[in-house]
Design a protein around this motif. Structure first.
Motif, PDB file in Angstrom:
ATOM      1  N   GLU A 235       0.953  -1.044   0.065  1.00 43.63           N
ATOM      2  CA  GLU A 235       0.088  -0.204   0.148  1.00 43.63           C
ATOM      3  C   GLU A 235       0.895   1.361   0.092  1.00 43.63           C
TER       4      GLU A 235
ATOM      5  N   GLY B 134      -7.764  -3.325 -12.380  1.00 43.38           N
ATOM      6  CA  GLY B 134      -9.039  -3.031 -12.024  1.00 43.38           C
ATOM      7  C   GLY B 134     -10.185  -4.000 -12.316  1.00 43.38           C
TER       8      GLY B 134
ATOM      9  N   LYS C 103     -11.725  -7.013 -10.410  1.00 37.66           N
ATOM     10  CA  LYS C 103     -11.783  -7.891  -9.198  1.00 37.66           C
ATOM     11  C   LYS C 103     -11.496  -9.391  -9.170  1.00 37.66           C
TER      12      LYS C 103
ATOM     13  N   ARG D 152      -2.072  -6.660  -2.221  1.00 39.39           N
ATOM     14  CA  ARG D 152      -2.226  -5.935  -1.252  1.00 39.39           C
ATOM     15  C   ARG D 152      -3.115  -4.820  -1.370  1.00 39.39           C
TER      16      ARG D 152
ATOM     17  N   GLN E  78      -6.287  -3.907  -3.181  1.00 37.47           N
ATOM     18  CA  GLN E  78      -6.771  -4.775  -4.191  1.00 37.47           C
ATOM     19  C   GLN E  78      -7.425  -3.910  -5.481  1.00 37.47           C
TER      20      GLN E  78
ATOM     21  N   ASP F 143     -14.607   2.427  -5.973  1.00 39.29           N
ATOM     22  CA  ASP F 143     -14.764   1.176  -6.110  1.00 39.29           C
ATOM     23  C   ASP F 143     -13.864   0.513  -4.946  1.00 39.29           C
TER      24      ASP F 143
ATOM     25  N   VAL G  50     -13.538  -2.793  -2.063  1.00 40.34           N
ATOM     26  CA  VAL G  50     -14.118  -4.108  -1.803  1.00 40.34           C
ATOM     27  C   VAL G  50     -15.098  -4.268  -0.842  1.00 40.34           C
TER      28      VAL G  50
ATOM     29  N   GLY H 246      -7.734 -10.578   4.959  1.00 43.23           N
ATOM     30  CA  GLY H 246      -8.168 -10.247   3.748  1.00 43.23           C
ATOM     31  C   GLY H 246      -7.514  -9.006   3.291  1.00 43.23           C
ATOM     32  N   GLY H 247      -7.137  -8.139   4.156  1.00 41.82           N
ATOM     33  CA  GLY H 247      -6.373  -6.987   3.633  1.00 41.82           C
ATOM     34  C   GLY H 247      -6.867  -5.662   3.306  1.00 41.82           C
TER      35      GLY H 247
ATOM     36  N   LYS I 239      -3.901  -9.603   9.322  1.00 43.67           N
ATOM     37  CA  LYS I 239      -3.435  -9.386   7.706  1.00 43.67           C
ATOM     38  C   LYS I 239      -2.193 -10.111   8.040  1.00 43.67           C
TER      39      LYS I 239
END
Lengths: 569, 1053
Positions: A73, A325, A327, A367, A369, B256, B258, B427-428, B493
């Motif tokens: 990240e 992009g 999933k 990491r 997502q 967007d 998750v 899951g992160g 995590k």
């Protein structure tokens, strides 16, 4: 009584106790042990986090060279962000950590030599062996410092005041150490970890290459390619399977010119000897942490034309389709164009077998997502296999360790360095021959390409030789029409063959093209991911990293620092 | 037997004194004076009458023929109080050094087992910073910071130096005094520089007395939302805000996530794992749930089928780990004495449960002090305490602690999953924080047991006339055992997946053998001479043993031991010993009780130094002038006593020097110097490396100390005060400065390189005011200040840094010309309020520096504009500056005591002024881009937006950058001043007539509130933030001092 106040240093060894044959040999082992830059529990030699001084140079060679994103990240390990966009701050702890860890390597070599001089029970032959190995290692450590920082202080076993200035070019000192090692090391060694004559000869040639002394380097390379053997006596040659270089169970093979030996589950209850510097660099669904993600620019480089040759100039015009992009829960079909088979041994990408761990699942293995930060790809070369992980993977930390050796120099690197020297000295035929030798390994051994699983539900059973994947092609060059083309082809071949191995930035820097290549990379990659937006490489300054500010501040003499900052910082 | 009559009057005024107790010594015959001061009593000639009256010095008179007329002198303050100083005792009026006497009855009101905590604010010249963790020793400094290392004072109990004060039963303390300047402390030579605290324990007198003290109470964590954490919907809204802010101008933000979907507004999912699932999602299939919390094979970690529901209301992590907790203390003592000797015996039980789950401090102690008068001239005795402590502690103020995770774990995460196993960040999408409840629950496996025997034996003989010979042998012997189990984690995590067991055990002892010869002679009427010489030998020895084994078949605490794991055991041990040998002497002389002179010297030899510089000399001289004794002052009636004191001397410090400092050593370590020479993957070959760089020339540092003070007693003792100014300069300060990398990684030696100074004021005052006939007010105030300045670090470096945390560069810089532990970073000037402002700055910078791309890296609207400290027209590392100091300008304490008839009321306030705190919590919570985790209300509601420019926090963005979260900045520096009501107590003592019938002498009950309120602007949990000597004041989740409510009793038989 007087004795009441005499207390020794408990549980430690004095110089007098160590200065003998056995003690000096143990010091020499200690000098090898500094190669990985790791201390304990998760710190570098001399302090700082292990990854800041990783022996793979994944930050300084690959992230700074455009092979890879920092990954994970944006908020994790932020000091790397400024290195990735070439806005390095002189106070950045990473540089200081690397500096300290490598100088500890130098100190161990120097201590070995210093105490050897005091040893009374060593024959001249004993001393010559130790000296040659210690000087080889010292040559390596100074080479690391030279290519990172350029202007560095040079201290030896006879230096009494280590506060020496960094205003003298140390290439001659590095050459001298490697020349001595080359002249005095045996061609083979009883223990595979030890450097041999050929490794020294190649490192000497590499030293010449970095100084553009191509004519000095080429005969040494040619000799080594023709006659060289590894420390364990294997004639230098490329392994049939490219992946053998990155498989802990195949370590120390015929391609291993000089490697850092990594060990796992070795009784330390930690991963300090298990490539700890790369502990962050695994897909996010592994124990940790989703760092070190290959770039689009790198992935696109593996696109080949119908002849199986790369697009040297406009590879980014032939982009490889990715799941950016998309999933992991949404469907995705991998790119069905042709790519160099080395791609899938170098990069984890959606839908393709990731060793024996299963098909790379996409966003859930990343990491961030959203993949906006660092893209959809994962590192692969230094990642262990599932079927033999009990032996070669080390669980003794919050992030994994592995027993995969770090190959400082492998034979394909030697061939490509030789090709470069040949091309620069005008022998384009020899140059092309060496490049094609590297490519032939892949071309001639399609059995060594990534295959589909025997049982996709049970990937640990491995690949099915009868299920090749339809994406791969690799061809040989048929002509190097001129030196410009040759240079381009050789440099591109280094990118493909040695990607993610910590070489890229140092190559770009010595070629003098880092500004063109990296600024083009920032423009291209920065339009896709967030992390390298706004990157800019400044020619004439950024060819080297800054001298760590901390080191300058620590070396005051009469109020003036002995060390000088590099140009432009 | 005849009838004896007489009259008692006040010596000063001549007025008759009514109500004076008169009794015949050795009998039960007694009476009291009448309103005219007269009395009548039956007594024989030759018998002694004793006269005593509250507030007056008692007096005796022998009956002969005729009336017995007596004049009683009013007690003047505490001048006659006997103060124990180094190897001697003096009356307070005779002191020439700076010695603070602790009012023991005030400090014991603090409900804690730690004497050092009780001292806070109660005595001038000491600065104490503690924590709320039960049993944790506070940071104690006497007159500022004297070193970069251990700044703890030397504690002497009943003449014996001890390694720590934590184990001593506070109920046993009889007297406590603090030797602050060289004039007082240099008698402890090499160990005096950090100040000396001398404690004597109780002894018995008179008939058998039994006393019980006990209290019980509850400790209450603060309510509300102490970290100001967002609820789940707000946290999601903040992500949307940050996404909008991170979208380039002119582009449409892409939402967007998750978890929260793609809409214009985030929608909380029903499940956080499988990520973002709603009810009915096929990914959520409880029948497939599979999780083995005590898994042994790390490979299973990826195979679990987990289902974590979203906690849409939000988990209150702070209160999941902080709960109300009880505190109990019982102490019984038996004391008595007579001509043949005395005894004191006590038993102590203390149990403080921490408000943070699974922290506690349990103590058991017994003490036996006795003394025997063998002849009139020979006395022997002993003091002894045995204590047992169970006190597992967590690491505080660090990133990985349960507290540190309570502000990082997002509120949408439930404590437990659908089957009652822990839930977490797996899951992160929710960052990598760890479940704080799980951390604290697992910490419960940590057990600690320590014991210590502490004491001394002594013999004293008066030889010839005027000489006293004393020998004393004492010390301590201790042992401890800690063990803990590391459980595999699965909910986070990043998880520890290998189980392991670690056990550490150790023991040690130290002894001190002291011999002194003292001489005391009054020559003629005007000369009083005291001389003392002595020798002392000291040795300390310690051993530790530690081991870790991994891979246990069962996690049952009855099964786990170092020998019951499958893994390769890793063990280690340590051994150390150091010695001191000393000679010392002191002379005290007074002329006419008016001119006082003290001189002392100590010569110490230490095993920590090489033979070249093993011995050091520490002299001191001090003098005092009691001006009030001069004839010209005698007629100033309101001034009872006035003394001016001055002293100069040198004190030493050696505890920070490693005993191996003189030696260059080599060592080895499997992880660091061993290497797999054969490529075996698992067999390591032995390798050596340098361990230390030796410095055989290290010598004593010299802490040169001067002090000037005034002691005054006014209005016949109704007001007493003491004021001191001191100046300390530490030359040849022993420090181990970081060496440049070219020296390698061996431990750098201590060398006499640094220099530091401290100066400051100590002030204390006590007032006793009779407000009405039965209403008495007692006030005690203290004031302490120190100003520390570093004068030198080493030849080759003007500063050293500490504490990098997540910044990559250090927060704290200890630099020449500044005080210890100052914060360092970029000073925030203001926000960049517009793109035009950014462009203007960039253009100006580019004009000045061709090739420079930006004035300030990553400058953009809403981000911080840093101050161009060096004024060179660009922002770079050279613009970092000093952002504040955690050293307070001053600290102060105020005790207020009121007694009315049988009621007593007391309050104690403590305050700290002028210090700064680095609130690292806000780095985590106030800036979205700093690190993925829980965020604060400030981030959402008080951050910069184009239409909210007058904000506290910077613009919220997805990524970190140099202009918001990357470097240390003044954003985190807060005012740490506070005023705390440390104690409020109301008590009632039952009248004696009610108690006599049941054989009770005294019975008091009380109710008490500790830490009742704190007035501060600090936004963190607690402004009391500790740390190391050279790096303190950084708050990354403090263990706060909690409010306590107690009830207690004191019972005497």
């Amino acid at each position: 009584s007087k004795n009441f106040l005499e207390k020794p240093a408990y549980s430690s060894l004095s110089e007098q106790i160590v200065a003998n044959k056995d003690g000096v040999n143990y010091l020499l082992v200690g000098a090898y042990a500094a190669l990985d830059g790791s201390g304990t529990p998760t710190s570098s030699l001399g302090g700082g986090n292990a990854w800041e001084a990783a022996s793979t140079n994944w930050v300084y060679g690959s992230v700074a060279g455009g092979d890879a994103h920092k990954g994970s990240e944006g908020t994790d390990q932020t000091p790397i962000n400024e290195i990735a966009i070439w806005q390095p701050n002189v106070a950045n702890s990473f540089f200081n950590t690397k500096w300290r860890a490598v100088y500890e390597g130098v100190a161990r070599c120097n201590n070995t030599l210093r105490l050897m001089a005091q040893a009374k029970d060593m024959s001249d032959a004993d001393k010559l062996k130790v000296t040659a190995e210690a000087r080889f290692l010292r040559g390596h450590y100074y080479f690391e410092l030279k290519k990172m920082f350029n202007n560095v202080p040079y201290v030896t076993e006879t230096t009494t005041d280590p506060l020496v200035p960094n205003d003298v070019d140390i290439w001659p000192n590095i050459e001298a150490d490697f020349k001595f090692a080359q002249a005095n090391l045996p061609p083979t060694q009883p223990q595979v970890a030890r450097a041999n004559k050929w490794a020294a000869q190649i490192y000497l040639a590499k030293t010449y290459l970095y100084q553009k002394k191509y004519a000095d380097a080429l005969p040494l390379f040619n000799d080594a390619i023709a006659n060289g053997v590894t420390s364990n006596g294997l004639k230098y040659q490329l392994t049939d399977n490219f992946e053998d270089n990155f498989d802990a169970s195949k370590k120390n093979n015929s391609e291993s010119v000089f490697a850092i030996q990594m060990s796992a589950n070795d009784g330390t209850n930690g991963i300090a000897n298990a490539n700890m510097g790369d502990m962050l660099n695994f897909p996010a669904n592994f124990k940790c942490c989703g760092f070190y993600q290959p770039t689009f620019d790198l992935v696109n480089s593996y696109r080949v034309d119908d002849n199986g040759l790369p697009y040297l100039d406009d590879y980014n015009q032939h982009a490889v389709k990715s799941d950016m992009g998309i999933k992991a829960t949404q469907p995705f079909t991998p790119d069905n164009g042709l790519v160099d088979p080395r791609l899938d041994w170098t990069v984890g990408r959606r839908g393709l077998p990731y060793h024996d761990w299963g098909y790379f699942a996409g966003s859930t293995w990343i990491r961030d997502q959203s993949q906006r930060y660092a893209g959809p790809f994962a590192t692969k070369k230094m990642v262990y296999w599932n079927y033999n992980k009990d032996k070669y993977m080390d669980n003794n930390s919050w992030a994994p360790g592995t027993a995969i050796n770090v190959l400082l120099i492998r034979f394909s690197d030697v061939l490509l360095m030789a090709a470069e020297c040949a091309a620069e000295t005008g022998d384009l035929g020899t140059a092309m021959g060496y490049v094609n030798q590297v490519r032939s390994r892949m071309k001639d051994h399609p059995e060594g390409w990534v295959h589909d699983y025997k049982d996709p539900a049970n990937p640990i059973q491995g690949f099915d030789p009868a299920k090749p994947l339809p994406y791969y092609k690799i061809g040989l060059y048929t002509a190097f029409p001129d030196v410009t083309y040759a240079r381009k082809a050789i440099r591109f071949e280094r990118k493909l063959e040695l990607a993610m191995e910590g070489h890229r930035f140092f190559d770009l820097s010595r070629w003098g093209i880092a500004d063109q290549v990296l600024n083009a990379y920032f423009a291209f990659e920065g339009a896709i991911t967030d992390d390298v937006k706004g990157g800019h490489f400044t020619k004439g300054r950024n060819e080297y990293f800054p001298i760590p500010q901390r080191q300058i501040d620590l070396t005051l003499k009469n109020g003036q620092p002995v060390l000088k900052q590099n140009n432009g910082y | 037997q005849t009838k004896v009559t007489g009259k008692v009057s006040d010596k000063a005024s001549g007025n008759p004194l009514p109500g004076v107790t008169v009794y015949v010594k050795g009998t039960n015959r007694g009476t009291a004076t009448d309103p005219t001061g007269s009395f009548t009593i039956q007594a024989k000639s030759g018998e002694t009458l004793v006269f005593s009256f509250v507030g007056y010095d008692p007096q005796e008179a022998v009956v002969s023929s005729g009336a017995v007329n007596v004049q009683l002198a009013e007690k003047v303050g505490s001048l006659e109080e006997v103060v124990v100083t180094g190897y001697a005792s003096q009356k307070k009026k005779d002191l020439t050094g700076a010695v603070a006497v602790v009012k023991v009855e005030n400090i014991t009101k603090q409900p804690t087992s730690q004497i050092a905590n009780q001292l806070q604010g109660q005595v001038s010249g000491i600065t104490i910073v503690g924590t709320g963790q039960p049993g944790q020793e506070p940071q104690v400094s006497v007159r500022g910071k004297n070193t970069f290392g251990n700044n703890t004072p030397l504690y002497i109990i009943d003449g014996v130096p001890i390694s720590n004060l934590a184990d001593v039963n506070p109920n046993d303390v009889q007297t406590m005094q603090v030797l602050k300047d060289a004039g007082a402390a240099s008698i402890y030579g090499a160990r005096a520089a950090n100040g000396v605290i001398i404690i004597t324990t109780k002894r018995g007198t008179g008939k058998v007395k039994v006393q019980y003290d006990g209290y019980y109470g509850t400790q209450r964590p603060q309510g509300g939302n102490p970290f100001h954490i967002l609820n789940p919907q707000e946290q999601a809204d903040l992500l949307w805000m940050a996404t909008r802010n991170s979208t380039a101008a002119g582009s449409t933000p892409v939402f967007d996530d998750v978890l929260y979907g793609k809409g214009d507004k985030p929608v909380l999912p029903d499940y956080i794992y499988p990520e973002g699932a709603m009810e009915g999602d096929p990914r959520v299939d409880p029948s497939k749930y599979y999780l083995i919390p005590d898994y042994k094979d790390p490979g299973l970690l990826n195979s679990f089928y987990r289902i974590n529901k979203a906690n849409k209301q939000g988990t209150d992590w702070y209160h999941e780990i902080f709960k109300p907790a009880p505190i109990t203390s019982h102490n019984i003592s038996v004391a008595g004495g007579g001509d043949i000797g005395s005894y004191f015996f006590s038993m102590y039980y203390f149990n403080q449960q921490g408000t943070l789950t699974n922290t506690y401090n349990k103590r058991y102690a017994v003490r036996a002090n006795s003394s025997f008068n063998i002849t009139d001239h020979i006395r022997v005795g002993e003091n002894m305490e045995y204590s047992i402590i169970q006190n597992p502690q967590i690491g505080i103020l660090t990133e990985g602690s349960g507290i540190g995770m309570a502000f990082r774990e997002q509120s949408i995460i439930p404590v437990y999953d659908i089957k009652g196993n822990y839930a977490g960040t797996w899951g992160g999408a929710l960052g990598n924080a760890r479940n704080p409840v799980a951390i604290q629950d697992r910490f419960g496996s940590t057990k600690a047991l320590a014991s210590r025997l502490l004491g001394s034996v002594y013999a004293e003989a008066d030889i010839m006339k005027d000489f006293t010979l004393r020998t004393s042998f004492g010390g301590e012997i201790y042992s401890f055992n800690n063990h803990s189990f590391t459980y595999p984690e699965y909910e986070n995590k990043e998880n520890t997946s290998v189980n392991s067991y670690t056990e550490t055990t150790g023991n040690g002892y130290d002894w001190t053998w002291t011999n002194t010869l003292s001489y005391h002679k009054k020559i003629a009427r005007d000369h009083d001479l005291k001389v003392m010489i002595g020798t002392e030998a000291f040795q300390q020895v310690d051993r530790t043993l530690t081991g870790t084994t991994t891979n246990y078949f069962s996690f049952d605490p009855n099964f786990t031991s170092l020998s019951s794991g499958f893994g390769t055991p890793v063990n280690g041990s340590g051994y150390g010993s150091n010695t001191l040998f000393s000679l010392f002497g002191r002379v005290d002389y007074s002329f006419k009780d008016r001119y006082l002179l003290g001189a002392l010297i100590r010569r110490d030899g230490s095993s920590r130094f090489g033979a070249n510089n093993r011995y050091g000399n520490f002299p001191a001289v001090s003098a005092a002038w009691r001006i009030s004794q001069e004839e010209f002052m005698k007629n100033i009636t309101w001034l009872s006593d006035l003394k001016i004191r001055g002293g100069w001397g040198i004190m030493g410090n050696q505890i920070n020097v490693d005993p191996a400092n003189a030696f260059t050593t080599f060592t080895f370590n499997k992880a660091t110097s061993f290497y797999d020479m054969t490529g075996s993957t698992s067999n390591l070959a032995t390798g050596f490396m340098q361990g230390r760089i030796g410095n055989p020339n290290a010598k004593w540092e010299s802490n040169t100390n001067s002090n000037i003070g005034i002691d005054a007693t006014l209005f016949r003792g109704a007001l007493e005060f003491s004021l001191d100014y001191y100046n300390k300069r530490i030359k040849d300060l022993l420090f181990n400065p970081e060496l440049p990398g070219v020296y390698g990684a061996a431990a750098p030696p201590y060398a006499n390189v640094a220099e530091m100074k401290n100066h400051g004021w100590d002030f204390s005052a006590t007032g006793n005011i009779q407000l009405a006939s039965k209403l008495k007010l007692t006030l005690t105030g203290t004031f302490t200040s120190y100003k520390n300045e570093i004068l030198k670090i080493s030849e080759s470096a003007p500063y050293f840094e500490r504490d990098t945390r997540r910044y990559g560069v250090a927060i704290i810089r200890n630099a020449v010309g500044h005080s210890i532990s100052e914060f360092f970073g970029y000073q925030i000037d203001k926000f960049w309020d517009s793109q035009a402002e950014v462009d203007a700055a960039n253009n100006a910078a580019k004009a000045k520096y061709p090739g420079l791309s930006e004035y300030q890296q990553a400058a953009a609207p809403g981000r911080f504009r840093y101050k161009d400290v060096n004024g060179d027209g660009k922002i770079d590392a050279q613009d970092r500056t000093y952002l504040g100091s955690p050293n307070p300008d001053f600290t102060y304490g105020l005790n207020i005591g009121l007694t009315y008839k049988n009621w007593d009321f007391s309050m104690f306030f403590y305050g700290v002024h002028g210090n700064k705190i680095w609130n690292q919590v806000r780095w985590w919570t106030d800036i979205y881009g700093s690190f993925n985790g829980a965020k604060s209300k400030t981030a959402l509601y008080d951050s910069w937006l184009p239409d909210r420019k007058n904000a506290k926090a910077p613009i919220q963005e997805l990524k970190p950058n140099f202009s918001t979260s990357d470097p240390p900045t003044s954003y985190y520096v807060e005012n740490g001043s506070y005023l705390r009501a440390k104690n409020l107590m109301i008590g009632y003592t039952f009248p004696a007539y009610m108690l006599k019938r049941v054989g009770v002498e005294k019975f008091r009950i009380y109710a008490q509130a500790a830490n009742l309120f704190t007035i501060t602007k600090y936004t963190g949990l607690d402004p009391e933030i500790t740390g190391n000597t050279d790096s303190f004041g950084i708050d990354e989740g403090a263990y706060p001092n909690q409010r306590q409510y107690l009830v207690g009793v004191t019972l005497n038989f």
